[in-house]
Design an enzyme around this catalytic site. Structure first.
Site, mmCIF file in Angstrom:
data_model
loop_
_atom_site.group_PDB
_atom_site.id
_atom_site.type_symbol
_atom_site.label_atom_id
_atom_site.label_comp_id
_atom_site.label_asym_id
_atom_site.label_seq_id
_atom_site.Cartn_x
_atom_site.Cartn_y
_atom_site.Cartn_z
ATOM 1 N N ARG A 44 -1.967 15.942 6.939
ATOM 2 C CA ARG A 44 -2.772 16.225 5.744
ATOM 3 C C ARG A 44 -3.360 17.635 5.815
ATOM 4 N NH1 ARG A 44 -4.020 10.461 6.261
ATOM 5 N NH2 ARG A 44 -5.682 10.842 7.760
ATOM 6 N N PHE A 92 3.157 7.621 -2.655
ATOM 7 C CA PHE A 92 2.678 6.677 -1.636
ATOM 8 C C PHE A 92 1.279 7.126 -1.185
ATOM 9 C CE2 PHE A 92 7.324 7.158 -1.256
ATOM 10 C CZ PHE A 92 7.755 5.872 -1.511
ATOM 11 N N ASP A 115 0.847 5.235 -6.352
ATOM 12 C CA ASP A 115 0.953 4.155 -5.363
ATOM 13 C C ASP A 115 1.190 2.845 -6.109
ATOM 14 O OD1 ASP A 115 0.094 4.039 -2.147
ATOM 15 O OD2 ASP A 115 0.009 2.098 -3.171
ATOM 16 N N ASP A 152 5.197 10.004 1.567
ATOM 17 C CA ASP A 152 4.731 9.355 2.812
ATOM 18 C C ASP A 152 4.916 7.842 2.687
ATOM 19 O OD1 ASP A 152 3.590 8.910 5.277
ATOM 20 O OD2 ASP A 152 1.529 9.054 4.551
ATOM 21 N N CYS A 176 7.896 6.937 8.991
ATOM 22 C CA CYS A 176 7.168 6.261 10.072
ATOM 23 C C CYS A 176 8.006 5.116 10.642
ATOM 24 C CB CYS A 176 5.809 5.767 9.587
ATOM 25 S SG CYS A 176 5.902 4.588 8.245
HETATM 26 N N1 SAH Z 1 -0.263 9.000 2.647
HETATM 27 C C1 SAH Z 1 -1.237 7.954 2.889
HETATM 28 C C2 SAH Z 1 -0.644 6.741 3.569
HETATM 29 C C3 SAH Z 1 0.530 6.113 2.850
HETATM 30 S S1 SAH Z 1 0.870 4.479 3.354
HETATM 31 C C4 SAH Z 1 -2.423 8.535 3.651
HETATM 32 O O1 SAH Z 1 -2.365 9.683 4.095
HETATM 33 O O2 SAH Z 1 -3.423 7.829 3.790
HETATM 34 C C5 SAH Z 1 2.119 3.946 2.256
HETATM 35 C C6 SAH Z 1 1.644 3.567 0.879
HETATM 36 O O3 SAH Z 1 2.806 3.300 0.102
HETATM 37 C C7 SAH Z 1 0.784 2.320 0.751
HETATM 38 O O4 SAH Z 1 -0.418 2.654 0.107
HETATM 39 C C8 SAH Z 1 1.601 1.347 -0.137
HETATM 40 O O5 SAH Z 1 0.782 0.653 -1.075
HETATM 41 C C9 SAH Z 1 2.515 2.281 -0.845
HETATM 42 N N2 SAH Z 1 3.811 1.766 -1.290
HETATM 43 C C10 SAH Z 1 4.695 1.022 -0.605
HETATM 44 N N3 SAH Z 1 5.846 0.863 -1.305
HETATM 45 C C11 SAH Z 1 5.680 1.537 -2.472
HETATM 46 C C12 SAH Z 1 6.501 1.771 -3.612
HETATM 47 N N4 SAH Z 1 7.764 1.308 -3.659
HETATM 48 N N5 SAH Z 1 6.015 2.519 -4.613
HETATM 49 C C13 SAH Z 1 4.760 3.019 -4.547
HETATM 50 N N6 SAH Z 1 3.941 2.839 -3.496
HETATM 51 C C14 SAH Z 1 4.384 2.111 -2.469
#
Ligand code: SAH
Length: 402
Positions: A217, A233, A255, A305, A345
Site C-alpha cells: 500500500r 478487491f 468489492d 488484490d 496471495c
Molecule cells: N486490498 C485489500 C485486501 C483485499 S482482500 C487491503 O489492502 O486491505 C480481497 C477482497 O476481495 C475481499 O474484500 C473480498 O470481499 C473481495 N472479493 C473476493 N472475490 C471478489 C470478486 N469476485 N469481486 C469483487 N470482490 C471480491
C-alpha cells in the site's frame, strides 16, 4: 518420548531444516500419539533429527520445532519463542509509523501454526495446527506478558485449514473467543502512518485486516498522485485510502462485500481530506472490469488484490486463467504511462509463474510494461529460507509504456 521413524531416504528435507514432515515420509510411529503432542523424529537409521508437534489427521503429520543438534523443546519453549518473536519486532514498536503488526508469523518464528496480529494493544491469533491448538493458552499468556501495551488476546477459529487438522471450525459468534485479558471493542482503530483504519476483529477477514499488504500500500500510494484510480478487491479501502492520501483525483473502490465497503466508507470518514472524489461500487470485479471496457473507461492506476485463486497445486491452471483474465482487462483500461499494481496471495503460484501470467496478459494487451517494483509482505511477516511455502504473497508494480 513418543517418536516417529522416517522412511529410508526421506530424511533429506528435515536435514535441510524444512519444517514439515508429510504422512508418506513416516514408516513407523508410537501407537496412540495425541493430537499436538511433541514427538522425536528419527531417521530410518535411528538418528534423532529433531522434535516436532504431531497432527494425526493432517497430511502434514509433523511440524518441526527443533532440528538436529538443538535441544528438545522444553516446557517453556512457547514462552521463549513468543518472547523472541515479539523482541524481533521491537523496531516496529519503537517506530510510531504504525500500531498494527504481525507479532508471530508461524513457521518463520518457529511457532508452526501460530499467527498473532497486534491491533493497537489488542491481539488476535489464529491456531491452524494441532500443535498450535494445544499450546494456545500458553501463547496467549506469553503475548500478554511480552507484547507492549497488550490489553487482551483473542482467537479467530474460522479458518478452513483447521478442518484438515481435525480442529473445530467456528461459525458466527462461535468463531471468536477471548483467551486472556479483556474483550476488545467492536471496532479497533489503528493507523498506518497518517492513515487510520477501523478493524473488525470479530467479523473481518483473517484476523480483521490485511497487515501483509502494508508495504505494498505504501509503495502504491505515491503513484496515485493526480490519478484516476481503480482499486479492485478493495476490502475496507486500503489501497484506495492510500491513493486518496497521496492526492488521487478520484478513487473507485470495488468489492463484492457490502460489509467491507461499509467499513471502507467509515475509514474514509475518519479523516477529513478533500480533493479526491471517492466512489464505492459493490460488484464482482470480473464483471466490473468488463463493464468498464465496454464503456471505454480509462484509469491512471489500477490495483488488483484478489483473494486466493489457487488453494492447492491442483487448482493452478484455473487460477492462472483467473489472474490472466483480470490482469489483461486491467492492462487495457490503463492510459499510457498508467500503473498496474497486481498481486497474488496463492502460495501455489510462484513469483516466476505469476510473472509469466503477467507477460502473457501484456502480450495479449499488445503493450509493454516496465517493472517498477516487486512487493512482498513487510518485515513483520518474515519467511525462512528453508521454507519457500511461507512466501505466499507476491506483487508487481508495472507501468504501461506503449
Ligand atoms: N486490498 C485489500 C485486501 C483485499 S482482500 C487491503 O489492502 O486491505 C480481497 C477482497 O476481495 C475481499 O474484500 C473480498 O470481499 C473481495 N472479493 C473476493 N472475490 C471478489 C470478486 N469476485 N469481486 C469483487 N470482490 C471480491
Amino acid at each position: 518420548m513418543e517418536r516417529v521413524v522416517l522412511v529410508k531416504g526421506r530424511d533429506f528435507s528435515v536435514r535441510r531444516r524444512h519444517p514439515w514432515i508429510f504422512s508418506g515420509a513416516i514408516c513407523d510411529e508410537t501407537p496412540g500419539i495425541e493430537a499436538g503432542e511433541t514427538v522425536e523424529v528419527v531417521s530410518h537409521g535411528g538418528e534423532t533429527l529433531g522434535y516436532g508437534s504431531f497432527s494425526p489427521s493432517s497430511q502434514i503429520r509433523v511440524r518441526m520445532l527443533s532440528f538436529v543438534g538443538e535441544p528438545s523443546p522444553d516446557g517453556s519453549f512457547v514462552e521463549s519463542r513468543v518472547a523472541a518473536a515479539v523482541g524481533r519486532r521491537a523496531g516496529f514498536f519503537a517506530n510510531a509509523a504504525t500500531n498494527a503488526m504481525r507479532l508471530v508469523n508461524a513457521e518463520a518464528d518457529r511457532l508452526p501454526g501460530v499467527v498473532a496480529d497486534y491491533y493497537a494493544g489488542w491481539i488476535v491469533c489464529q491456531f491452524t495446527s494441532a500443535g498450535a491448538e494445544r499450546v494456545k493458552h500458553e501463547v496467549a499468556s506469553a503475548l500478554m506478558k511480552f507484547a507492549p501495551g497488550c490489553r487482551g488476546v483473542s482467537e479467530r477459529n474460522d479458518v478452513d485449514v483447521r478442518a484438515r487438522e481435525g480442529l473445530p471450525v467456528g461459525e458466527g459468534e462461535a468463531a471468536f473467543a477471548v483467551l486472556a485479558g479483556d474483550e476488545p471493542p467492536e471496532l479497533i482503530e489503528i493507523a498506518e502512518g497518517e492513515i487510520p483504519f477501523l478493524v473488525d476483529v470479530r467479523h473481518g477477514h483473517k484476523t480483521g485486516f490485511y497487515l501483509d499488504q502494508r508495504d505494498a500500500r505504501a509503495a502504491v500510494g505515491p503513484l496515485a498522485n493526480g490519478a484516476e484510480a481503480l482499486n479492485c478487491f478493495a476490502y475496507t479501502g486500503g489501497f484506495g485510502l492510500y491513493a486518496r492520501a497521496c492526492g488521487a483525483v478520484s478513487v473507485t473502490q470495488v468489492d463484492a462485500s457490502a460489509d467491507a465497503l461499509a467499513l471502507a466508507r467509515r475509514n474514509e470518514a475518519l479523516r477529513h481530506l478533500c480533493g479526491t472524489e471517492m466512489r464505492y461500487v459493490e460488484a464482482d470485479v470480473f464483471r466490473y472490469l468488463r463493464a468498464c471496457r465496454d464503456e471505454g473507461r480509462q484509469f491512471d492506476l489500477v490495483v488488483l488484490d484478489p483473494p486466493k485463486f489457487a488453494a492447492s497445486k491442483a487448482q493452478l491452471m484455473k487460477a492462472a486463467r483467473g489472474y490472466k483474465d483480470i490482469n489483461l482487462l486491467a492492462m487495457k483500461l490503463l492510459r499510457p504511462d498508467g500503473v498496474l499494481a497486481t498481486f497474488s496471495c496463492s502460495g501455489a503460484v510462484s513469483t516466476a509463474f505469476f510473472d509469466r501470467i503477467l507477460a502473457e496478459a501484456a502480450e495479449d494487451a499488445g503493450c509493454d510494461f516496465q517493472l517498477l517494483a516487486r512487493t512482498r509482505p513487510g518485515a513483520d511477516h518474515p519467511t525462512v529460507l528453508s521454507f519457500p511455502e511461507g512466501d505466499y504473497l507476491k506483487g508487481a508494480i508495472l507501468r504501461k509504456i506503449s
